[in-house]
Design an enzyme around this catalytic site. Structure first.
Site: not given
Ligand code: ZN
Length: 172
Positions: A47, A52, A91-92, A133-134, A137
């Site tokens: 995701g 991000q 996490c990216l 998680h998303e 953000h």
């Molecule tokens: Zn993340």
């Protein structure tokens, strides 16, 4: 043409902002979602959230896999219940960092899709964790904020390396 949007990593300040609601699903939103899809695929993410890519708006996307289609969540709302459990997350925006994060296990999400239609989904599986998680953000929260102290210690070097890289970037 402006440069293509790319992944933003910690400690970029946009990751710490509370993202703004989407007022209108227009070309900007569709273009942003296309970029989110491209970057998530390039980086093999599950995701990705708009902050991000440096855009502080309330949108995230979960990538299609197995039975699950790709989904776009605009202005999402969460209802959480169930006994929290620990599960490994990455996490990216935090490359080379992983930790077990405690989260509620039953998740109900309501959001708009790209056509502006409201939908509600429920999950007590892995996807419910991805939504949380998303969603974090969009609130400016990262897994380093939710790590247990021991995990924070274990990841200390990787976190420092990211922060140092940002400092030398600024110094240039
Ligand atoms: Zn993340």
């Amino acid at each position: 043409m402006p440069p293509a949007r790319d992944i933003v990593v910690h400690p970029h300040p946009v990751l710490r902002m509370k993202a703004k609601p989407v007022e209108k699903i227009d070309g900007f939103v569709r273009d942003l979602v296309a970029d989110m899809r491209r970057v998530a695929q390039e980086l093999d993410g599950i995701g990705i959230a708009a902050p991000q890519l440096g855009e502080s708006v309330r949108i995230f996307l979960t990538c299609g896999r197995d039975e699950e289609p790709e989904r776009v969540f605009i202005n999402p709302r969460l209802e959480l219940s169930g006994t929290p459990d620990l599960h490994d997350e990455g996490c990216l925006s935090l490359p080379d960092i992983r930790a077990e994060i405690l989260r509620p296990t039953v998740v109900r999400i309501t959001a708009l899709d790209l056509d502006g239609n409201e939908f509600t989904l429920e999950s007590s599986e892995f996807m419910g964790r991805v939504w949380q998680h998303e969603f974090d953000h969009l609130e400016g929260v990262l897994i380093i904020d939710r790590m247990r102290p021991l995990d924070k210690l274990a990841n200390r070097r990787a976190i420092r390396n990211l922060e140092r890289a940002a400092e030398s970037e600024r110094g240039r």
